[in-house]
Design a protein around this motif. Structure first.
Motif, PDB file in Angstrom:
ATOM      1  N   LYS A  22       1.440  37.371 -12.569  1.00 39.18           N
ATOM      2  CA  LYS A  22       0.198  37.402 -11.813  1.00 39.18           C
ATOM      3  C   LYS A  22      -0.437  38.783 -11.886  1.00 39.18           C
ATOM      4  O   LYS A  22      -1.650  38.917 -12.040  1.00 39.18           O
ATOM      5  CB  LYS A  22       0.474  37.011 -10.362  1.00 39.18           C
ATOM      6  N   SER A  23       0.383  39.821 -11.763  1.00 39.06           N
ATOM      7  CA  SER A  23      -0.129  41.175 -11.831  1.00 39.06           C
ATOM      8  C   SER A  23      -0.748  41.460 -13.196  1.00 39.06           C
ATOM      9  O   SER A  23      -1.806  42.085 -13.290  1.00 39.06           O
ATOM     10  CB  SER A  23       0.987  42.174 -11.543  1.00 39.06           C
ATOM     11  N   HIS A  26      -4.058  39.706 -13.414  1.00 42.78           N
ATOM     12  CA  HIS A  26      -5.057  40.378 -12.604  1.00 42.78           C
ATOM     13  C   HIS A  26      -5.577  41.638 -13.284  1.00 42.78           C
ATOM     14  O   HIS A  26      -6.783  41.920 -13.241  1.00 42.78           O
ATOM     15  CB  HIS A  26      -4.464  40.719 -11.230  1.00 42.78           C
ATOM     16  N   ARG A  27      -4.675  42.391 -13.907  1.00 45.87           N
ATOM     17  CA  ARG A  27      -5.116  43.607 -14.594  1.00 45.87           C
ATOM     18  C   ARG A  27      -6.053  43.276 -15.757  1.00 45.87           C
ATOM     19  O   ARG A  27      -7.057  43.961 -15.976  1.00 45.87           O
ATOM     20  CB  ARG A  27      -3.899  44.391 -15.091  1.00 45.87           C
ATOM     21  N   ALA A  29      -7.955  40.607 -15.939  1.00 48.28           N
ATOM     22  CA  ALA A  29      -9.205  40.133 -15.343  1.00 48.28           C
ATOM     23  C   ALA A  29     -10.049  41.294 -14.833  1.00 48.28           C
ATOM     24  O   ALA A  29     -11.274  41.309 -14.999  1.00 48.28           O
ATOM     25  CB  ALA A  29      -8.906  39.154 -14.214  1.00 48.28           C
ATOM     26  N   LEU A  30      -9.409  42.289 -14.212  1.00 51.86           N
ATOM     27  CA  LEU A  30     -10.146  43.447 -13.731  1.00 51.86           C
ATOM     28  C   LEU A  30     -10.773  44.221 -14.886  1.00 51.86           C
ATOM     29  O   LEU A  30     -11.893  44.732 -14.768  1.00 51.86           O
ATOM     30  CB  LEU A  30      -9.223  44.356 -12.914  1.00 51.86           C
ATOM     31  N   LEU A  61     -12.096  34.163 -12.500  1.00 52.59           N
ATOM     32  CA  LEU A  61     -11.701  34.865 -11.283  1.00 52.59           C
ATOM     33  C   LEU A  61     -11.216  33.926 -10.166  1.00 52.59           C
ATOM     34  O   LEU A  61     -10.182  34.200  -9.544  1.00 52.59           O
ATOM     35  CB  LEU A  61     -12.863  35.731 -10.779  1.00 52.59           C
ATOM     36  N   ILE A  64      -7.508  32.509 -11.059  1.00 52.23           N
ATOM     37  CA  ILE A  64      -6.346  33.390 -10.942  1.00 52.23           C
ATOM     38  C   ILE A  64      -6.239  34.035  -9.566  1.00 52.23           C
ATOM     39  O   ILE A  64      -5.351  34.856  -9.328  1.00 52.23           O
ATOM     40  CB  ILE A  64      -6.371  34.483 -12.021  1.00 52.23           C
ATOM     41  N   LEU A  66      -8.602  35.927  -7.697  1.00 49.21           N
ATOM     42  CA  LEU A  66      -9.224  37.228  -7.454  1.00 49.21           C
ATOM     43  C   LEU A  66     -10.521  37.100  -6.661  1.00 49.21           C
ATOM     44  O   LEU A  66     -11.380  37.979  -6.734  1.00 49.21           O
ATOM     45  CB  LEU A  66      -9.496  37.952  -8.776  1.00 49.21           C
ATOM     46  N   LYS A 123     -12.374  40.078  -1.720  1.00 55.92           N
ATOM     47  CA  LYS A 123     -10.930  40.022  -1.942  1.00 55.92           C
ATOM     48  C   LYS A 123     -10.291  41.385  -1.745  1.00 55.92           C
ATOM     49  O   LYS A 123      -9.221  41.498  -1.111  1.00 55.92           O
ATOM     50  CB  LYS A 123     -10.664  39.515  -3.361  1.00 55.92           C
ATOM     51  N   HIS A 128     -12.357  46.911  -5.465  1.00 60.65           N
ATOM     52  CA  HIS A 128     -13.255  46.181  -6.363  1.00 60.65           C
ATOM     53  C   HIS A 128     -14.655  46.790  -6.388  1.00 60.65           C
ATOM     54  O   HIS A 128     -15.322  46.776  -7.426  1.00 60.65           O
ATOM     55  CB  HIS A 128     -13.308  44.710  -5.954  1.00 60.65           C
TER      56      HIS A 128
END
Length: 452
Positions: A22-23, A26-27, A29-30, A61, A64, A66, A123, A128
């Motif tokens: 998941k981490s 997320h990275r 996606a960011l 987003l 996942i 976010l 979130k 963000h």
């Protein structure tokens, strides 16, 4: 049997594996969000690269995890859906239904993007928002640099690529869009200079000067006014919420220094006859094409009369195709033309609520207060400029609305404890002896008694 096969798979191992996956997701996606925002300056044509990336984020987003939805954000999305529905209804009354439907479909995509960025910011408000503003600063610096390179013709072919009508346009197809887009970048750079030590803030200050010069050379009257309004709102709110006199002195010094720098730039620019003539022409409140029945103001009168006669609207872009040779140059009139009375009132309500509640939120002590001042001031200036220009498909405006909503929905207030009251309470409740007894007085009485 290998060690891997012999190791039992426990729930703890599965949980750590899922968190790691998941981490990583997320990275990634960011990083995609940062790339999307950073690419928003390149809009030579439509659709632009930022549109394809944003459509991917609309799907990615929420999947996942976010994004975060709150009742406030659901209400905002519902209002956007009402505006979109009225736009599609207005398209049915257009002589060219296909053109009007395409126009409102693009608007609907921007409404969804606005709601997406709002949920994304809610979130993790501070983290963000910093990511978005960082990418916006990079994007604005690139656009401003390209505008200056083109205007001064520093590279072969740069003037033809980055200028329009002898005005700096940068990586945009219209100088009137470049200026308002750079406002967020300027305020972000100022924020970095104010919140960092002097040495570390020099780079941000230089970037702010580059972007301000690009706004000046765009020769957009609306952008000049919007930049002045944005900085005024930011400075007033910053002074009202500053906790230290040092911060107030720093923003005051920036105002004085910035005014002096702009004066020097104007004095140098006036040395060029071509620049002086264009600056004198653009500095007037009205232009020849603003006046008369076929001018900008005449077009707004036509738009107002059409609004009164068409409660369901006339459809997107029908005004320029069948009633006037250009847009109404007023986004609020355009909202009524596209979506009728209900759609126009809904858009007007959305703007008023955003500005009113945003001002109140800016004065609250929150963890992201300084970042909110940047976004709110830039958004307020763009929405005020909307009264003299059409911002229907300006991507950065919908991004700013989304960030403002997300911060209002997800930001955490800072509660200051009443330490002074708590410390004084035991003292106030204790006994107070006004005239303490004196041992000396007793001794004096005893010495004088025998003499009596």
């Amino acid at each position: 049997m290998s060690t891997a096969l012999a190791t039992p798979i426990t729930p703890g191992i599965l949980l750590r594996k899922r968190r790691k996956e998941k981490s990583t997701a997320h990275r990634i996606a960011l990083a995609l969000v940062w790339i999307t925002i950073a690419s928003s300056a390149v809009v030579f044509s439509e659709p632009a690269p930022v549109d394809a990336l944003t459509m991917g984020l609309i799907v990615l987003l929420p999947v996942i995890g976010l994004t975060r939805q709150t009742p406030w954000l659901w209400g905002g999305l519902a209002l956007w859906l009402v505006i979109a529905a009225c736009g599609f209804l207005g398209a049915m009354h257009s002589p060219e239904t296909g053109v009007a439907t395409t126009f409102i479909a693009v608007s609907f995509y921007l409404y969804l993007a606005c709601a997406l960025f709002a949920a994304f910011v809610a979130k993790a408000p501070e983290a963000h928002t910093r990511l978005i503003l960082n990418a916006t600063l990079i994007s604005a610096t690139i656009a401003a640099t390209a505008a200056l390179v083109g205007y001064f013709d520093l590279l072969p072919g740069a003037y033809e690529l980055f200028t329009r009508y002898d005005r700096a346009a940068g990586t945009f197809k219209d100088p009137n869009v470049l200026g308002p887009f750079l406002i967020t970048g300027v305020l972000t750079a100022i924020h970095l200079w104010l919140t960092r030590p002097a040495r570390k803030g020099i780079g941000a200050l230089i970037a702010a000067m580059v972007m301000t010069l690009a706004i000046l050379l765009s020769f957009s009257r609306g952008a000049w006014a919007a930049m002045a309004i944005a900085f005024t709102i930011y400075a007033v709110l910053y002074l009202a919420t500053a906790q230290r006199n040092r911060d107030r002195l720093k923003i005051a010094g920036l105002v004085l220094g910035g005014t002096a720098a702009i004066g020097l730039v104007l004095a140098a620019a006036l040395q060029s006859t071509a620049v002086a003539d264009l600056l004198e022409q653009r500095a007037t409140l009205t232009q020849p094409y603003d006046e008369g029945p076929e001018g900008r103001f005449g077009g707004q009168v036509k738009a107002f009369n059409l609004i009164l006669d068409n409660p369901f609207g006339i459809g997107g872009q029908a005004f320029t195709r069948f009633h006037h040779h250009e847009e109404a140059h007023n986004s609020y009139l355009t909202a009524f033309l596209n979506g009728g009375w209900i759609g126009g009132l809904s858009f007007l309500l959305l703007v008023i609520v955003t500005l009113a509640l945003g001002w109140r939120h800016a004065l609250l002590a929150t963890k992201s207060q300084r970042l909110f001042l940047v976004v709110y001031a830039a958004l307020a200036a763009n929405l005020l400029e909307a009264a003299i220009i059409d911002i229907d498909h300006w991507r950065h405006v919908y991004l700013l609305i989304g960030v403002v909503w997300g911060l209002m929905a997800g930001d955490t207030r800072i509660v200051r404890k009443g330490r002074i009251i708590a410390d004084l309470r035991p003292v106030l409740m204790s006994r107070v002896l006004l005239v303490p007894p004196s041992r000396r007085g007793v001794r004096i009485l005893r010495r004088t008694l025998p003499q009596l």
